[in-house]
Enzyme design. Structure first.
Site, mmCIF file in Angstrom:
data_model
loop_
_atom_site.group_PDB
_atom_site.id
_atom_site.type_symbol
_atom_site.label_atom_id
_atom_site.label_comp_id
_atom_site.label_asym_id
_atom_site.label_seq_id
_atom_site.Cartn_x
_atom_site.Cartn_y
_atom_site.Cartn_z
ATOM 1 N N CYS A 2 66.912 3.867 -1.699
ATOM 2 C CA CYS A 2 66.720 3.205 -2.958
ATOM 3 C C CYS A 2 65.192 2.715 -2.778
ATOM 4 O O CYS A 2 64.695 2.636 -2.011
ATOM 5 C CB CYS A 2 67.776 2.397 -3.348
ATOM 6 S SG CYS A 2 69.318 2.904 -2.851
ATOM 7 N N ARG A 45 68.245 4.285 -7.140
ATOM 8 C CA ARG A 45 69.409 4.505 -6.336
ATOM 9 C C ARG A 45 69.076 6.342 -5.901
ATOM 10 O O ARG A 45 69.098 7.198 -6.764
ATOM 11 C CB ARG A 45 70.571 4.346 -6.826
ATOM 12 C CG ARG A 45 71.734 4.686 -5.906
ATOM 13 C CD ARG A 45 73.215 4.405 -6.220
ATOM 14 N NE ARG A 45 74.240 4.736 -5.451
ATOM 15 C CZ ARG A 45 75.321 5.128 -5.589
ATOM 16 N NH1 ARG A 45 75.731 5.556 -6.579
ATOM 17 N NH2 ARG A 45 76.186 5.221 -4.448
ATOM 18 N N ALA A 47 71.767 8.157 -4.289
ATOM 19 C CA ALA A 47 73.371 8.249 -3.744
ATOM 20 C C ALA A 47 73.857 8.619 -2.831
ATOM 21 O O ALA A 47 73.730 10.111 -2.581
ATOM 22 C CB ALA A 47 74.143 8.531 -4.838
ATOM 23 N N ILE A 48 74.113 7.912 -1.531
ATOM 24 C CA ILE A 48 74.454 8.720 -0.296
ATOM 25 C C ILE A 48 76.109 8.315 0.132
ATOM 26 O O ILE A 48 76.717 9.297 0.400
ATOM 27 C CB ILE A 48 73.557 8.093 0.740
ATOM 28 C CG1 ILE A 48 71.983 8.427 0.471
ATOM 29 C CG2 ILE A 48 73.926 8.863 2.146
ATOM 30 C CD1 ILE A 48 71.596 9.839 0.483
ATOM 31 N N ASN A 70 68.114 -1.285 -0.010
ATOM 32 C CA ASN A 70 67.648 -0.046 0.448
ATOM 33 C C ASN A 70 68.089 0.438 1.886
ATOM 34 O O ASN A 70 67.766 -0.237 2.753
ATOM 35 C CB ASN A 70 66.176 0.028 0.179
ATOM 36 C CG ASN A 70 65.264 1.149 1.048
ATOM 37 O OD1 ASN A 70 64.363 1.176 1.499
ATOM 38 N ND2 ASN A 70 66.007 2.358 0.995
ATOM 39 N N ASP A 94 78.501 1.208 1.395
ATOM 40 C CA ASP A 94 78.130 0.428 2.528
ATOM 41 C C ASP A 94 77.337 -1.085 2.271
ATOM 42 O O ASP A 94 77.369 -1.864 2.857
ATOM 43 C CB ASP A 94 77.287 1.036 3.721
ATOM 44 C CG ASP A 94 76.060 1.723 2.958
ATOM 45 O OD1 ASP A 94 76.025 2.499 2.155
ATOM 46 O OD2 ASP A 94 74.859 1.454 3.496
ATOM 47 N N GLY A 327 63.376 12.832 15.290
ATOM 48 C CA GLY A 327 63.349 12.245 16.624
ATOM 49 C C GLY A 327 62.260 11.379 16.860
ATOM 50 O O GLY A 327 61.855 11.065 17.807
#
Length: 520
Positions: A2, A45, A47-48, A70, A94, A327
Site C-alpha cells: 500500500c 491499498r 489488496a493481498i 504498508n 493481517d 532472491g
C-alpha cells in the site's frame, strides 16, 4: 502492499489526499482516509490478504484507535490468537492485529512483529510510526512550517512529500518514532560470535531456515509468483516455493540472447514452473528510463542499471500475479559480490557483509520496492527473514567466500553446497552476474548513453555538481532526468544511497525530542 500518508499536528485532509494521489500506483485497489484528533491518516491499498474485507484505515472496537499499514505481518495469525481473548476482530486482514497490539503494548508492539512493514497507529493524541527490521518497506518524514508550529508529515515515498515540506528524512530500518518518547531503534543487525560447525550442520540449518522463510511468504489470498533471473539466489527461492505450490509462475526478462534468459529456462525445465519471459529492446529502455527514475527516486548509476530489468520484470509479472518472491539479500549474507574477493582478512569480510546488510534499505531494497510497486505488485524477500539473517551472520566467512584446492575463490560457496541437489549443476555453480549484467542491460546502455549525451557538455555538468561525484557520462544523464522529474529534488538528494561512495546518505533522522518538538 500500500501507500500511506500521515499528517500530525493539525487537520489537513486535502494535504493527505494530495499525497495519496502521488502514491496511487502503490495501491490501485482502493483509498481510505480518516481524521482522529490531531492526526490525519490516508491510505491507498493493494489488496493481498482479505481483499474484500481488509480496507484501511482499520479501527479498534470503539474507533478510538486507528492504523494504516504498508506490508505484511507474517505472524499475524499467531498474534491474532493471543489478542482474540480481549479483542474483537472485524476482518481477516493481517494489518488489523497492529491496532490491537498497540492497545495492549504501546510502542513495545514492534518487537513482536515478524514481517515487512511501515505503519502508523494513533489514538488521536499520540502517534506511533514504525518500519520493519531491515527496511524492506519505505517510510519518510517531512517537516513543514505551519504558522507558529511545525507539522510532521510521513509518506511511503519522497515524491509525496517534496511539494509540501521543507526537509525530508528517511526513518531508519528497525526503528520507530513515538510522539511521546521520540525516535528509538528496536532492531539492530546482529553481530554474534562466529561458530565452527561441520559443513553438514550448516547445510541443514540453512536449508531448514530458508525453507521456513519461503513458506511463510507464500501467505496470500491472490496469485503469487517468483522473479527468476537465472542466477543462484532466485533459482533457490523458486525451487523451494515450487515444492509447496501446485502451480508456480516464474518471470524472466532480458535482451535478446542474454545469459539470464537461457539460464532461467534451464531452471524452469528442472522445477516445472509455469514460465513467462519478456525480451526488451534498447528503444524500450530509452523510452521508459524517465518513468524508471521517477519511481526509483534515485539517480545512482548502479541502482538505475539494476532497476531497468526489475521494472520490466515487474510489468510482466503484474499481468499474472500480485505477489512475487525474489532472491534479494543472498549476496550480502553469503558474499556474492565480486568486490568481496578483494577483502583478504576474514574479520574484515564479515564486518563488510554486516555493513552491506545495513545499507540495503536505500539501495537494492529501494529498487525492489519501487519497481514492483510501480506496477501494483508486492515484492517479498525470504533471504532477509530475521531468522535467516541471524543464522548467516554466525557462519565463518571462509565458508561463504571459499578458496578451492585449485586456489579459486568461489562466492556463496556454502549456499551453493546447501542447495546443489535442488537445481541443475550449471545453475548452482554459475558465475555471479548482477541482474543488469545477466539481462544484457549494461551492454545496451553504452549505446543509449552515447547517443543521449552527444549534444551537451557532461564534463561541465559534472563540475556543476561536484559534491555528488557524478560518474561520466551515464550518471550525469540519470541525474539530469531526475532533477527534471521532481519538484524540489534537492530535498530528496540527502536520502539517496550511493553504491559508488559506499557510505550512508547525508540525511539523518534526528527527531529525538518528545511531542513538544512539534511546536518548536
Amino acid at each position: 502492499m500500500c501507500g500511506i500518508a500521515v499528517v500530525y499536528g493539525g487537520e489537513d485532509p486535502d494535504l493527505a489526499d494530495c499525497m495519496v494521489g502521488l502514491l496511487s500506483h502503490r495501491g490501485p485497489d482502493g483509498k481510505g482516509a480518516t481524521i482522529v484528533g490531531k492526526v490525519t491518516l490516508a491510505h491507498c491499498r493493494l489488496a493481498i490478504i482479505d481483499p474484500a474485507g481488509g480496507h484501511q484505515p482499520l479501527f479498534n472496537e470503539d474507533k478510538s484507535c486507528v492504523v494504516i499499514a504498508n506490508g505484511e505481518i507474517y505472524n499475524h495469525k499467531q498474534l491474532r490468537r493471543t489478542l482474540a481473548t480481549h479483542h474483537q476482530f472485524r476482518t481477516r486482514s493481517d494489518s488489523e492485529v497492529l491496532v490491537h497490539l498497540y492497545e495492549e503494548h504501546g510502542a513495545n508492539m514492534v518487537s513482536l512483529l515478524d514481517g515487512m512493514f511501515a505503519f502508523a497507529v494513533t489514538d488521536g493524541e499520540r502517534l506511533l510510526v514504525a518500519r520493519d527490521h531491515i527496511g524492506i518497506k519505505p517510510l519518510y518524514c517531512g517537516l513543514r512550517k505551519n504558522g507558529g508550529h511545525r507539522l510532521l508529515i510521513f509518506a511511503s515515498e519522497m515524491k509525496a512529500l517534496t511539494p509540501f515540506v521543507d526537509a525530508i528524512y528517511e526513518l531508519p530500518p528497525g526503528s520507530y518514532y513515538d510522539t511521546e518518547t521520540g525516535w528509538r531503534r528496536y532492531y539492530t543487525v546482529p553481530d554474534p560470535p562466529l561458530r565452527n560447525e561441520p559443513i553438514e550442520s550448516w547445510v541443514k540449518k540453512i536449508r531448514d531456515t530458508l525453507e521456513r522463510a519461503v513458506v511463510k511468504r507464500l501467505m496470500s489470498d491472490v496469485p503469487l509468483g517468483v522473479f527468476l533471473s537465472g542466477g543462484l539466489d532466485s533459482a533457490i527461492i523458486a525451487a523451494i516455493a515450487k515444492r509447496h505450490m501446485g502451480k508456480l509462475h516464474t518471470f524472466t526478462v532480458g535482451m535478446e540472447g542474454s545469459h539470464d534468459l537461457e539460464a532461467a529456462r534451464s531452471v524452469v525445465r528442472h522445477i516445472g514452473s509455469e514460465h513467462h519471459e519478456y525480451i526488451f529492446t534498447p528503444q524500450e529502455v530509452l523510452q521508459h528510463l524517465p518513468q524508471i527514475i521517477y519511481h526509483l527516486e534515485s539517480f545512482d548509476q548502479d541502482l538505475v542499471r539494476s532497476a531497468i530489468p526489475t521494472y520490466f520484470c515487474s510489468r510482466l509479472a503484474s499481468d499474472w500475479v500480485k505477489v512475487v518472491l525474489c532472491g534479494e539479500g543472498a549476496d550480502e549474507l553469503f558474499a556474492g559480490y565480486r568486490y568481496y574477493k578483494s577483502i583478504n582478512d576474514p574479520a574484515s569480510l564479515h564486518k563488510e557483509l554486516r555493513r552491506s546488510l545495513m545499507t540495503l534499505h536505500n539501495i537494492n531494497l529501494q529498487r525492489v520496492d519501487r519497481m514492483t510497486m510501480a506496477h501494483g505488485l508486492e515484492g517479498r524477500v525470504p533471504f532477509l527473514d530475521k531468522e535467516m539473517i541471524a543464522l548467516a551472520l554466525k557462519i565463518p566467512p571462509h565458508l561463504k567466500l571459499h578458496r578451492t584446492e585449485e586456489g579459486q575463490l568461489v562466492e556463496k560457496w556454502l549456499l551453493r553446497v546447501a542447495f546443489e541437489d535442488l537445481l541443475p549443476k550449471e545453475i548452482v555453480w554459475r558465475d555471479k552476474e548482477q541482474f543488469d549484467e545477466g539481462s544484457g542491460t549494461v551492454k545496451v546502455l553504452t549505446d543509449i548513453i552515447r547517443e543521449s549525451v552527444k549534444d551537451w557538455d557532461v564534463h561541465r555538468y559534472a563540475t556543476q555538481h561536484v559534491p555528488l561525484r557524478l560518474r561520466l557520462p551515464e550518471e550525469c544523464l540519470y541525474h539530469r532526468i531526475f532533477t527534471e522529474l521532481f519538484e524540489r529534488p534537492e530535498l530528496m538528494v540527502p536520502n539517496i544511497g550511493r553504491w559508488q561512495q559506499r557510505q550512508p546518505p547525508t540525511s539523518q533522522f534526528h527527531l529525538n525530542a518528545p511531542a513538544p518538538f512539534i511546536n518548536g
